[in-house]
Enzyme design. Structure first.
Site, PDB file in Angstrom:
ATOM      1  N   GLY A   1     -36.663  16.377 -69.626  1.00 22.14           N
ATOM      2  CA  GLY A   1     -36.406  14.951 -69.485  1.00 22.14           C
ATOM      3  C   GLY A   1     -37.143  14.385 -68.283  1.00 22.14           C
ATOM      4  O   GLY A   1     -37.719  15.111 -67.476  1.00 22.14           O
ATOM      5  N   CYS A   2     -37.107  13.075 -68.170  1.00 17.76           N
ATOM      6  CA  CYS A   2     -37.863  12.411 -67.103  1.00 17.76           C
ATOM      7  C   CYS A   2     -37.226  12.649 -65.735  1.00 17.76           C
ATOM      8  O   CYS A   2     -37.880  13.103 -64.801  1.00 17.76           O
ATOM      9  CB  CYS A   2     -38.005  10.926 -67.404  1.00 17.76           C
ATOM     10  SG  CYS A   2     -36.480  10.097 -67.862  1.00 17.76           S
ATOM     11  N   TYR A   3     -35.920  12.349 -65.615  1.00 18.76           N
ATOM     12  CA  TYR A   3     -35.254  12.646 -64.340  1.00 18.76           C
ATOM     13  C   TYR A   3     -35.371  14.131 -63.991  1.00 18.76           C
ATOM     14  O   TYR A   3     -35.638  14.474 -62.828  1.00 18.76           O
ATOM     15  CB  TYR A   3     -33.774  12.263 -64.409  1.00 18.76           C
ATOM     16  CG  TYR A   3     -33.460  10.790 -64.349  1.00 18.76           C
ATOM     17  CD1 TYR A   3     -33.929   9.986 -63.321  1.00 18.76           C
ATOM     18  CD2 TYR A   3     -32.638  10.204 -65.307  1.00 18.76           C
ATOM     19  CE1 TYR A   3     -33.595   8.631 -63.266  1.00 18.76           C
ATOM     20  CE2 TYR A   3     -32.298   8.863 -65.257  1.00 18.76           C
ATOM     21  CZ  TYR A   3     -32.773   8.074 -64.229  1.00 18.76           C
ATOM     22  OH  TYR A   3     -32.439   6.753 -64.173  1.00 18.76           O
TER      23      TYR A   3
ATOM     24  N   THR B   1     -37.674  16.265 -64.656  1.00 16.08           N
ATOM     25  CA  THR B   1     -39.004  16.629 -64.167  1.00 16.08           C
ATOM     26  C   THR B   1     -39.168  16.235 -62.702  1.00 16.08           C
ATOM     27  O   THR B   1     -39.561  17.051 -61.855  1.00 16.08           O
ATOM     28  CB  THR B   1     -40.085  15.944 -65.030  1.00 16.08           C
ATOM     29  OG1 THR B   1     -39.976  16.432 -66.370  1.00 16.08           O
ATOM     30  CG2 THR B   1     -41.469  16.224 -64.494  1.00 16.08           C
ATOM     31  N   ALA B   2     -38.881  14.983 -62.394  1.00 14.57           N
ATOM     32  CA  ALA B   2     -39.067  14.518 -61.017  1.00 14.57           C
ATOM     33  C   ALA B   2     -38.149  15.258 -60.048  1.00 14.57           C
ATOM     34  O   ALA B   2     -38.536  15.570 -58.917  1.00 14.57           O
ATOM     35  CB  ALA B   2     -38.804  13.014 -60.940  1.00 14.57           C
TER      36      ALA B   2
END
Lengths: 342, 342, 342, 342
Positions: free
Chosen positions: B148-150, B152-153
């Site tokens: 997911g995006c969160y 990954t960061a």
């Protein structure tokens, strides 16, 4: 592979040139100048370039620039006209993104830019870099004056109508909306986020420097004088120009066909299907002008909707399109990006 | 040249896959499916793709999909798990951008997604597609679960600290800010411009579906349980995630060196110079995570700033990075764009 | 009816004072000064004031100012400390919206503002204008130091926890997000719409001037030293601060009740129902701080969400709240607006 | 003190009515209806109203509504016409913010709204609530049709020109730009932040429902038929309409004086000094229309710039202005706010 220099790379057209040229297989970027930022790595000022551009800004040096095959000027007006004569003399070709060589009538230029022109002899030789009009001359030009952003969107929208004499040339209206990047990268109160977001306003209704440039191009197309009412608006977004153009029809004509035929072979003008409404985000970051043609209630007013990215087809992308034509590269090289959406 | 299909191309990760794959020299895009939009040309729904993608949406057909070398799923959760088993059986490789195969513990998945998992036997075989952790397994994987995006960061920011055991694993805080595109392309009141612009708010503080995914990854890195306080915020912009991460240091260490070494060979993680603050616009449209490390007042709290484009390194770009690894292409092919700035 | 002057009315706190004071039935606005804009009608600089404020900017004149009952300073730091001593001597009361009198420790002030303080003798007498803490002292104060915007949102969020000693005071975290108006109305590149919209970034992680101010207030509440990790973020919106605060609980306590009781009698602090997420737009233009309390997974980390309008409860509204208290007006007079939504 | 009800309070004109009426000393707000949200406190749906409005939504009840002195309809079209006849019969006065009673020609209404009108007998009796035209009739009206947002900005701009017959009535152009709140508070993809921000586009060029309304009003002013080319644009901001109006002059006239005289006694129309450019933010949240008049190069084209807040002077503020006139209150009561800037 050609050697390329950029004078004045700290503005938005400069960073956009860098973004696009970084992907050009035939270009070796040799120099990028800035007096104010000399010594600073380009990627420090523009963090999007980290890992892509290793150059640092240097002071302009005429010998180093003359050693390039091509120099772009991404400078405020009056900078190019000071350096271009020497470069031309030494055989370096020049693409000027500023306004210095856009107007063929020196007196008009001096009136609007309020300063004497220092190399009027070069104006006649400068080619106005709108490929959809001047592709043949661009091929052999030494000096290109890249059209302004409003002029690109407006001329591409009006050209088929005026060339075919289907509208009254003395009653043209261009209601244009520009993103804030059109004002450039300079400290100013009026373009702060706090001032320009959540806001819409017209400006310079009494007269904008792009007006004589547009009228010059439209008069050439119409082969007669034209009169344009030009009202620019500051729009709360970063990029994009939306020109809404109004003309009064003088004859019955298939407008959709007229536009499709005019731009049939143009790689960077896209005539949308009848009934469409182009969105600026569909051209964001891309070197394309999307146009839709409307004739509300089949009346005598034609409405043209024309959208570009002011920094790409309205500046740096068009500059590279000129370069590709000048040096015999495929015209779409390095400027065939897809707009990022959303 | 590989044959590629996309299931569910009408969302933002779908159009972003299309934008990026259109420039991939080794990919032939064969199929894009959408039940709701079948028959509609892709470029009509997404006008940025006009002139670049000629496909139309079709209904999903398992035989046609199985004929591809690779199928991407850009679908809401539960869609992939219904089709993937048959594709895997027939030898088609799958990259799933949804959440169906991200959690190794089926019970946890079923609790957070509130529905039974229909092919739990594939979960163990799915590789979590974070190249910076699992590059070797990705090479040979049949089934990739794209992070997911969160996650990954957040993971890229915490990994060096947890792998090297320099912070307390039971007191991690991730204060994350996401652009609105993270909510997807679906009609909803909460993400209207009128509701989400000129506004900042936290949401889902009581629990967000990305929390177990992040904790799973961080626990593997730490080789022990971790406890994360995860507070996502809806930020008034289209794209971008900014994760601000807090940990309590348990030892004195050169944090800058730790991060630079961890990611020295990673093409898509950029450790900024000490003292920097990454901006989401510097990664907009680009497949990169930019990270800065801070230790305010040399105290015992470390602050990591981590920025990605949620739709690129946080979704479609990372999916293509996985594809490049799986098929032996250069890892950066078609995802080495420069962020558009401004 | 009191006579009021404003020194430095060309910034955002100045125009906001004008907007609010224009509706105050007990205030006669006598003077508004600006050296740079002297002679210009206020409503020409701020067109929202057309028809509401007839004053023009004048140069500061100590005699005219001293003739007022109250003078607001809406100036950059160091301006107030040059004029305030004379006004105080003549009996004029002063509300300073700048930082000149916020820090009780002169040495700390001089370190953070990097200049000598020219009237340190007034610091002890200045009252820190946070009504929720100092209402009694404000009533009789000659000189008020209005709290900064971040300090208001952060202190109101932490106060109940520290006053009741339920969190560790040495491990506080404030992850704060501010709209761009916090940077003021001054020409700068970093806050142009083109630079600050569609972007999220942290800044000043190494140290921000509001940090010592916040720690001073929190230490008073905790009756001991505190240590705060303070990370401000520039958020792409005009107005609003969202502070996300993290503390580690040292005991089991009914947090919701604790907050509701602490602020039960406060007209401008609104404790939301359990499970809520305050939005900055719900306080836009309004003099209120909305707070929600969370304890994710019933763990030992408490998360406080605190939202204000940085120009109202974080500056000009709070200044007028102080004025109302000082002069015995109803505390809510002229600052009881409803936020404009959407 | 009058008893007031609102039918349909969950949209943006509803919440704006609430914001404004909450400050009206002569209004007791008795009822606010919503079928979908019955039982929900208004302040839960619209958190800006917390502490200001205690009502909850209820199902519409004709007896309770008829017990009010005045009922506002803030509903989609066709809702008002179903309830209004009974209310009128019982003597309750009605202010309808929807389109149901705006067009005097039933056939035209039915064509544009594509449904039969169920109480055509009331149309003749409905007064078009533009105070600058119909103040006298409004005083005694039983039923007011509040003008649409585009029609307000456009008519106020054209009226002085057409009433004085100084432009060609058959060649009018209105290029209008609206913030996204004009589309209402309803789940839709096209008005998501991700779709509508960083974007500019025209829409409905072939025909918009406000066109017949505007032409009706302009024809009355011109005392002859008019032809308007009307091009609305969706602008990336929440609130505001900017109408740029073009007419062809038929005689030489002092345009500035013409406008100043026409609106000399109007509390909510502000003619800016010659050369000005009104900004939508200068009217945000305020019940005012700011207008500037231009005649570029002293040619035969007049350009009028007209700015309103679509939710205030374009809807709810104007509705309350009508109410004030109907009930003999001071016309500016509760709608004399200063726009919030920035």
């Amino acid at each position: 592979m050609i050697k390329v220099g950029i004078v004045g790379g700290t503005g938005y057209t400069g960073v956009e040139l860098l973004r696009l040229l970084a992907g050009h297989p035939e270009v070796s970027l040799e120099i990028i100048t800035s007096r104010s930022e000399k010594g600073m790595p380009v990627a420090e000022l523009f963090p999007n370039l980290r890992g892509h551009i290793d150059l640092a800004f240097t002071e302009p040096d005429i010998d180093l620039l003359a050693n390039c095959d091509l120099v772009f000027f991404a400078t405020p007006h009056t900078v190019a006209m000071a350096l271009v004569p020497e470069l031309i003399k030494r055989g370096t070709r020049v693409i000027d993104l500023s306004a210095d060589f856009r107007l063929q009538d020196v007196a008009v230029w001096e009136q609007w830019y309020n300063t004497p022109h220092t190399c009027p002899e070069l104006i006649a030789q400068a080619v106005y870099g709108l490929p959809e009009v001047n592709r043949a001359s661009i091929k052999t030009a030494q000096l290109i004056a890249v059209p302004g952003c409003y002029p690109t969107a407006t001329q591409l929208g009006f050209l088929p109508l005026l060339e075919n004499k289907v509208i009254e040339p003395m009653h043209l209206i261009a209601d244009t909306k520009s993103g804030v990047s059109g004002a450039g990268r300079k400290a100013a109160i009026g373009t702060l986020l706090t001032e320009a977001s959540e806001n819409m306003k017209a400006y310079a209704v009494a007269g904008h420097r792009h007006l004589p440039e547009i009228e010059q191009g439209l008069a050439l197309a119409a082969q007669q004088s034209v009169d344009l009412t030009f009202v620019p608006h500051l729009t709360p977004m970063i990029r994009g120009i939306h020109a809404t153009l109004y003309g009064r029809l003088t004859q019955d004509v298939d407008l959709q066909a007229l536009f499709e035929q005019r731009y049939a072979d143009e790689p960077f003008v896209d005539i949308l299907p009848a009934g469409s409404h182009p969105e600026t985000r569909s051209v964001r970051g891309a070197n394309i002008c999307r146009i839709a043609v409307h004739q509300p209630r089949d009346g005598d007013t034609v409405v043209i909707l024309s959208a570009i990215d002011n920094l790409v087809k309205g500046a740096s992308g068009q500059a590279i399109q000129n370069m590709n034509i000048m040096f015999g590269f495929d015209e779409t090289t390095a400027i065939n990006h897809i707009a990022t959406l959303p």
